[in-house]
Design a protein around this motif. Structure first.
Motif, short mmCIF file in Angstrom:
data_model
loop_
_atom_site.label_atom_id
_atom_site.label_comp_id
_atom_site.label_asym_id
_atom_site.label_seq_id
_atom_site.Cartn_x
_atom_site.Cartn_y
_atom_site.Cartn_z
N UNK A 32 -27.10 24.86 31.58
CA UNK A 32 -26.36 26.07 31.95
C UNK A 32 -24.92 25.77 32.35
N UNK A 56 -31.92 26.97 36.10
CA UNK A 56 -30.62 26.46 36.54
C UNK A 56 -29.83 27.55 37.27
N UNK A 57 -30.06 28.74 36.83
CA UNK A 57 -29.40 29.88 37.49
C UNK A 57 -29.85 29.98 38.94
N UNK A 105 -32.48 28.18 31.44
CA UNK A 105 -31.34 28.98 31.92
C UNK A 105 -31.68 29.62 33.28
N UNK A 106 -32.83 30.27 33.36
CA UNK A 106 -33.23 30.92 34.62
C UNK A 106 -33.35 29.91 35.74
N UNK A 121 -25.45 27.96 46.32
CA UNK A 121 -24.42 28.82 46.88
C UNK A 121 -24.85 29.43 48.20
N UNK A 137 -27.55 37.59 31.55
CA UNK A 137 -27.61 37.60 33.00
C UNK A 137 -26.73 36.49 33.58
N UNK A 182 -23.09 36.97 35.56
CA UNK A 182 -22.94 36.44 36.91
C UNK A 182 -21.69 35.58 37.04
N UNK A 183 -21.40 34.87 35.94
CA UNK A 183 -20.26 33.97 35.99
C UNK A 183 -18.96 34.69 35.70
N UNK A 213 -21.45 27.09 30.57
CA UNK A 213 -20.44 27.90 31.26
C UNK A 213 -19.07 27.22 31.17
N UNK A 226 -31.27 37.87 26.82
CA UNK A 226 -31.22 38.48 28.17
C UNK A 226 -30.87 37.45 29.23
N UNK A 227 -31.43 36.23 29.12
CA UNK A 227 -31.15 35.22 30.14
C UNK A 227 -29.70 34.78 30.09
N UNK A 228 -29.19 34.64 28.85
CA UNK A 228 -27.77 34.26 28.71
C UNK A 228 -26.89 35.37 29.27
N UNK A 252 -34.79 29.81 27.58
CA UNK A 252 -34.52 30.83 28.61
C UNK A 252 -35.05 30.35 29.96
#
Lengths: 648, 122
Positions: free
Chosen positions: B110, A444-445, A441-442, A452, B22, B26-27, B114, B18-20, A438
């Motif tokens: 990530x 990279x998010x 993921x965060x 952006x 989110x 978003x995507x 996606x 939850x992270x996935x 996680x």
């Protein structure tokens, strides 16, 4: 004319002389009673003594009583004939000289059990006589003849001889007996006879013969044997003993022996015991050997009973002959029940058939038996515990199996621990990587969003965070791998795959993060049968090391090669190299190459250890050749495997 | 959004789910999240099939491979793509043997995730 009295006196004196006995009282009564001449002559002729009177130089048989005629084996016609004419056979037996002495010199000749050969009934027979040849005087004291008085002793002599013979035979028997033999005479137990074996048994020499048993073997005091022997003189009963213990002094030491023996009374014609015949067999060695075996068996049993495992033995056909105490305590079975039935009751029924098959196979092939299976837990109904059953054959001197020795060991706790370890490793992996997942993921998010939003500086920060997460992930993976290796938990999931294709994939992957140019020379080595994931791990490790340890170089060369049935993978770098004395140490667990640039080279140093273990488990080999300051060549080889060859 | 790619996410770790969620939200994906495989199976029916199922291998007592086998054995559901995730790379083979369409090692990138999920768009 002589008076009757004088005549009688003469006769009696004559009798006294020839019979060599004292008839004084006898004579007295005869003379006093004035016994008639006739009565005396009757006496004379009825005496059981053989008598005759020889007169003159030719020794004419003047008179001979019936007894002597019978003794000679002749008839009454002999009267009036010369002796040597009647008994010519005695001439050559020395009697001519004997008679000469008596007749001419007046010497009395006595023979005691003398052997004379007489011709009787056509045969020359040996006879034995007690006899006296006496000179006969006339009134002028001149020798006129010879008187013979004789008693046949032949029967007696023959009996004596027979007795002697049988005594010799008997002695011989005893001397040559395979058994220790002795004879004790009279209640005092004189050792009349003892053969060499018996002497050896006693540890004594022949000097004890003639001694009393209690004197010859004083150590028998306090032991029951003398008493038993003396008793036999009273009871006349034979005494036999099996495995009786006797303590004897042999070679100066009191030692314990075991005998099978018998005391047999020897009885005379009246049925009285006059001696005891003792025969003994020394079975000390037998008894000792048997006791030793018993002791060893007891030791074995004690050992087996004290062991926490279940120990059992069975014969060569698989029938159980012994189970130790622990087994009976655990199962609560009765000892008179066949253990095989007991086992069938408590074993997990699902595995019983399979166990029997494997056991039968072991019995047949004579190979050791080993198998895991479950027995019911006596404390928890319907719950099984894991046991390891093992058995090995035991051989006799001829190399045949005489029995099997086996154990059941409770491995339930061990197995649970193994399961716990398996679980732990799985859980550890899962738990450690979950937050990383996680987190990545965060991170990279955030990076994406920052890009952006055109916040490139912060995006770069997020990028770096992501890199660190990757680094951390690799470190944790390595640690988990090492833990697996140390617990023997590395499992290879093998499949067939294209070796070059995998190598290419890894090269591409590594190239993405490597500054160097990674060149790949492949040579179409074909398929291998191995764990694809683990081999890829090794390939990655070697390439990333090459990059890491050549910070000043630009290139890394990767190559594959087919050598016989093996595929070879090599990575060459042009970096710091490895000192020669350290080259075989690089694959050890905690080894790290030291260099001035050490502080910039990250990692736990476990990569090569893990790679080495993987290649070892695959059955291949991994090695390095290196020159300091020039570079290193790391290679591994694994076989394509037979299975692949069959398919190809 | 009616045309959004529907993704079922199943993982016993709330942090990951939850992270996935989110990220995918978003995507532009439509997400339905579950913490247990059995819960997910209950809602699964032929009428409202998702575009793809993203499922962890360990689900607190349940094995993602077994769930996958169940789905693939169901005539009505077997065409749904199932992606199995795991922290243990060595289990890729067994995941594929259970019928998974792909195996994803955790932690994953990530962007790659996606892109992959977008291939299952309607």
């Amino acid at each position: 004319m002589e008076s009757e009295f004088d005549f009688n006196h003469k006769i009696l004196s004559f009798l006294e002389l020839i019979l060599n006995r004292n008839y004084t009282d006898f004579m007295k009564s005869f003379l006093e009673q004035n016994v008639s001449q006739e009565s005396l002559i009757t006496l004379f002729s009825q005496a059981p003594v053989a008598m005759c009177l020889l007169i003159g130089d030719d020794l004419i048989i003047e008179n001979a009583n019936p007894q002597i005629i019978e003794l000679w084996g002749r008839d009454a016609s002999v009267v009036g004939k010369p002796l040597f004419e009647v008994l010519p056979e005695i001439k050559s037996q020395g009697f001519v000289e004997i008679f000469e002495n008596v007749y001419h010199k007046g010497e009395i000749f006595k023979g005691n059990k003398l052997s004379i050969f007489l011709e009787k009934f056509g045969n020359l027979e040996e006879h034995f006589f007690d006899f006296i040849y006496s000179p006969v005087y006339n009134d002028d004291k001149k020798i006129i003849g010879v008187s013979i008085v004789a008693t046949e002793m032949t029967d007696q002599v023959i009996s004596e001889r027979k007795l002697k013979e049988s005594e010799y035979r008997f002695e011989d028997l005893i001397k040559n007996s395979d058994y220790s033999t002795a004879i004790y005479r009279s209640e005092d137990l004189y050792i009349e006879l003892a053969n060499d074996l018996m002497l050896k048994t006693w540890g004594k020499d022949a000097s004890v013969i003639g001694m009393k048993l209690e004197d010859a073997l004083p150590e028998l005091e306090g032991q029951p044997f003398i008493g038993i022997l003396k008793d036999i003189f009273k009871t006349g009963k034979t005494y036999t003993a099996t495995e009786d213990r006797v303590d004897l002094v042999v070679e100066g030491k009191l030692q314990t022996y075991y005998f099978n023996f018998s005391y047999k009374p020897l009885k005379n014609q009246k049925g009285e015991v006059y001696a005891i015949y003792n025969v003994a067999v020394d079975i000390t060695d037998l008894v000792r050997a048997r006791k030793e075996i018993q002791e060893r068996e007891e030791k074995f049993r004690d050992l087996a009973d004290s062991m926490p495992q279940f120990v059992w033995t069975c014969d060569k056909d698989g029938k159980i002959t012994y189970m130790n105490d622990n087994w009976y305590r655990y199962t609560g079975f009765e000892r008179d029940e066949d253990p095989a039935d007991g086992i069938k009751r408590i074993i997990n029924p699902e595995v019983y058939e399979k166990v029997m098959v494997v056991w039968e196979e072991s019995l047949r092939t004579r190979k050791s038996f080993e198998m895991e299976y479950q027995f019911l837990d006596p404390d928890h109904p319907e719950v099984y515990r894991w046991f390891l059953g093992r058995a090995v054959p035991a051989y006799d001197e001829s190399g045949n199996i005489k029995q099997w020795i086996g154990t059941f060991t409770d491995i339930d706790d061990f197995k649970q621990l193994q399961t716990q370890k398996d679980n732990f490793l799985g859980i550890a992996s899962h738990e450690l990587k979950t937050p990383l997942t996680s987190l990545k993921i965060y991170t990279q998010f955030i990076e994406k969003n920052l890009v952006r939003q055109n916040d490139l500086k912060n995006a770069q920060v997020a990028r770096r965070m992501d890199d660190q997460i990757d680094l951390l992930t690799n470190l944790i993976s390595d640690l988990l791998d090492v833990t697996k290796i140390q617990n023997g938990k590395i499992q290879l999931n093998e499949s067939e795959f294209d070796f070059d294709q995998l190598a290419e994939e890894i090269v591409v992957e590594q190239q993405m993060t490597a500054r160097h140019k990674i060149t790949f020379h492949h040579s179409e080595v074909g398929n291998v049968f191995a764990d694809r994931h683990r081999i890829s791990q090794v390939m990655s490790n070697l390439i990333s090391n090459a990059v890491k340890y050549s910070p000043d170089a630009d290139e890394v060369i990767v190559s594959t090669q087919l050598i016989g049935n093996n595929v070879k993978f090599c990575v060459r770098d042009f970096g710091i190299g490895i000192p020669e004395d350290k080259q075989n140490k690089v694959f050890e667990q905690y080894y790290r190459v030291s260099s001035s640039k050490e502080h910039t080279i990250s990692g736990l140093g476990l990569g090569l250890y893990i790679s080495s273990e993987i290649i070892k488990r695959t059955g291949g080999r991994i090695y390095v050749s290196s020159i300091e300051e020039k570079g290193s060549d790391f290679c591994f080889e694994i076989s394509k495997s037979k299975k692949v060859q069959q398919n190809a | 959004m009616p045309n959004a790619t529907k993704v079922l996410v199943v993982d016993d770790s709330p942090a990951i789910v939850d992270s996935i969620e989110m990220m995918l939200d978003f995507e532009g994906f439509e997400i339905e999240k579950f913490y247990k495989g059995s819960d997910m199976l209950k809602t699964l029916n032929a009428d409202s099939k998702p575009n793809v199922i993203l499922m962890d291998m360990w689900l607190s007592g349940e094995d993602g491979r077994d769930i996958c086998k169940e789905i693939k054995a169901d005539e009505n559901l077997k065409d749904i793509p199932v992606l199995i995730m795991s922290a243990s790379r060595g289990l890729e083979q067994s995941a594929l043997e259970a019928g998974a369409d792909a195996f994803i090692a955790k932690p994953f990138d990530l962007g790659e995730m996606v892109d992959r999920l977008k291939t299952y768009a309607k």
